[in-house]
Scaffold this motif. Structure first.
Motif, short mmCIF file in Angstrom:
data_model
loop_
_atom_site.label_atom_id
_atom_site.label_comp_id
_atom_site.label_asym_id
_atom_site.label_seq_id
_atom_site.Cartn_x
_atom_site.Cartn_y
_atom_site.Cartn_z
N PHE A 40 0.84 -1.20 0.00
CA PHE A 40 0.00 0.00 0.00
C PHE A 40 0.87 1.26 0.00
CE2 PHE A 40 -3.41 2.81 0.58
CZ PHE A 40 -3.01 3.74 1.51
N THR A 44 0.98 4.15 -2.78
CA THR A 44 0.75 5.55 -2.40
C THR A 44 1.86 6.43 -2.98
OG1 THR A 44 -0.34 4.84 -0.37
CG2 THR A 44 0.44 7.12 -0.44
N MET A 84 -3.94 9.07 -14.76
CA MET A 84 -3.06 8.14 -14.05
C MET A 84 -3.20 6.73 -14.61
SD MET A 84 -2.92 7.44 -10.02
CE MET A 84 -4.54 6.70 -10.03
N PHE A 85 -4.45 6.31 -14.87
CA PHE A 85 -4.65 4.96 -15.40
C PHE A 85 -4.18 4.85 -16.85
CE2 PHE A 85 -6.04 2.54 -12.07
CZ PHE A 85 -6.97 3.22 -11.30
N HIS A 203 -12.44 3.73 -8.59
CA HIS A 203 -11.31 4.34 -7.87
C HIS A 203 -11.81 5.03 -6.61
CE1 HIS A 203 -8.06 7.28 -7.09
NE2 HIS A 203 -7.31 6.28 -7.48
N PHE A 217 -2.82 8.73 3.49
CA PHE A 217 -2.55 9.22 2.13
C PHE A 217 -1.54 10.37 2.24
CE2 PHE A 217 -6.67 7.98 -0.32
CZ PHE A 217 -6.59 6.69 0.20
N TRP A 225 -7.94 14.40 -4.65
CA TRP A 225 -9.13 13.54 -4.63
C TRP A 225 -10.08 13.88 -3.48
CZ3 TRP A 225 -5.13 9.31 -5.69
CH2 TRP A 225 -4.95 9.19 -7.08
N1 LIG Z 1 -3.09 6.00 -1.04
C1 LIG Z 1 -3.33 5.70 -2.38
C2 LIG Z 1 -2.54 4.73 -3.02
C3 LIG Z 1 -2.76 4.44 -4.36
C4 LIG Z 1 -3.75 5.13 -5.05
C5 LIG Z 1 -3.97 4.82 -6.48
O1 LIG Z 1 -4.79 5.41 -7.16
O2 LIG Z 1 -3.15 3.84 -6.97
C6 LIG Z 1 -3.13 3.74 -8.37
C7 LIG Z 1 -1.75 3.28 -8.80
C8 LIG Z 1 -2.01 1.97 -9.47
C9 LIG Z 1 -2.47 1.01 -8.42
C10 LIG Z 1 -3.86 1.44 -8.06
C11 LIG Z 1 -4.05 2.66 -8.88
C12 LIG Z 1 -3.32 2.26 -10.17
C13 LIG Z 1 -4.54 6.08 -4.42
C14 LIG Z 1 -4.33 6.37 -3.09
#
Ligand SMILES: Nc1ccc(C(=O)O[C@H]2C[C@H]3CC[C@@H]2C3)cc1
Length: 227
Positions: A40, A44, A84-85, A203, A217, A225
């Motif tokens: 995680f 992040t 981002m995606f 998301h 976060f 966000w």
């Molecule tokens: N604390 C957070 C950690 C990751 C995300 C996120 O959007 O991650 C993105 C990166 C790749 C994995 C999940 C998405 C795509 C958002 C908040």
């Protein structure tokens, strides 16, 4: 493609390539151990650096900084997930089989994200990979996503349309040049933007479930966000 359009493509592609995920973040993906907490934290860090890269790329889009300031924020917040995606989909599809993508997939699967989001996410990555977009198409498509006029809270939508339209023209011409055997390629690319919008919902659910389990976060992610 006119001289001006060639200049626009070069500007956008240079900006897209100039702002990449720092290598140290990518390296960590391979080194750190595999606990759910560690995964995680890595995601992040990766998402935070992706948002930083997004902000820098957006500022390089011709005309963006001349938009109303509140509209600039509305466009960034409205497109952050999709951009981002789009970028991480390209990282996945471009990487060699034994690159970071295998490790990244594993870490994403074991980071507290529910299966109901994992599936659509990887389906999207696959559908982008199948398109075999060239770097120019990737960069222009990202700019088009950011310059979507109908994001929430955008006041002067016409001003955003005026920036997005030349990008759509350039992308259409690029697609004809790069994929002459596929007259529908441009339409397929724009279809991906529709699929991309569905990921916003998943998301938001992902963020909520992480927040409910008291996951930390970074300030930038909280700001972009509203979490
Ligand atoms: N604390 C957070 C950690 C990751 C995300 C996120 O959007 O991650 C993105 C990166 C790749 C994995 C999940 C998405 C795509 C958002 C908040």
């Amino acid at each position: 493609i006119t001289k001006e359009q060639r200049a626009l493509i070069k500007l956008i592609v240079d900006a897209y390539n100039r702002h990449q995920i720092p290598q140290d973040v990518a390296k960590k993906l391979l080194q750190e151990q595999y606990s759910v907490e560690e995964n995680f934290l890595l995601l992040t860090e990766m998402a935070t650096s992706q948002v930083q890269v997004l902000v820098e790329f957006t500022k390089s889009i011709p005309g963006f900084l001349s938009l109303d300031h509140e509209d600039q924020i509305a466009l960034l917040k409205g497109s952050a997930v999709e951009a981002m995606f789009l970028r991480s989909a390209q990282v996945f599809s471009r990487k060699t089989p034994n690159g970071h993508s295998e490790v990244l997939v594993e870490r994403i699967r074991k980071s507290g994200i529910s299966e109901e989001f994992i599936t659509p996410m990887f389906n999207f990555y696959k559908s982008i990979g199948e398109l075999h977009m060239v770097p120019e198409e990737q960069a222009i498509l990202t700019a088009i996503t950011i310059l979507t006029p109908d994001r929430p809270y955008v006041k002067d939508q016409q001003a955003v349309e005026r920036l997005q339209e030349p990008m759509l023209d350039v992308l259409r011409k690029l697609c004809v040049l790069q994929h002459p055997q596929e007259p529908q390629y441009f339409a397929r690319l724009l279809g991906r933007l529709t699929e991309l919008r569905t990921l916003n919902h998943y998301h938001a659910e992902m963020l909520t479930s992480w927040r409910m389990n008291d996951h930390k976060f970074t300030p930038l992610l909280c700001e972009i966000w509203d979490v």
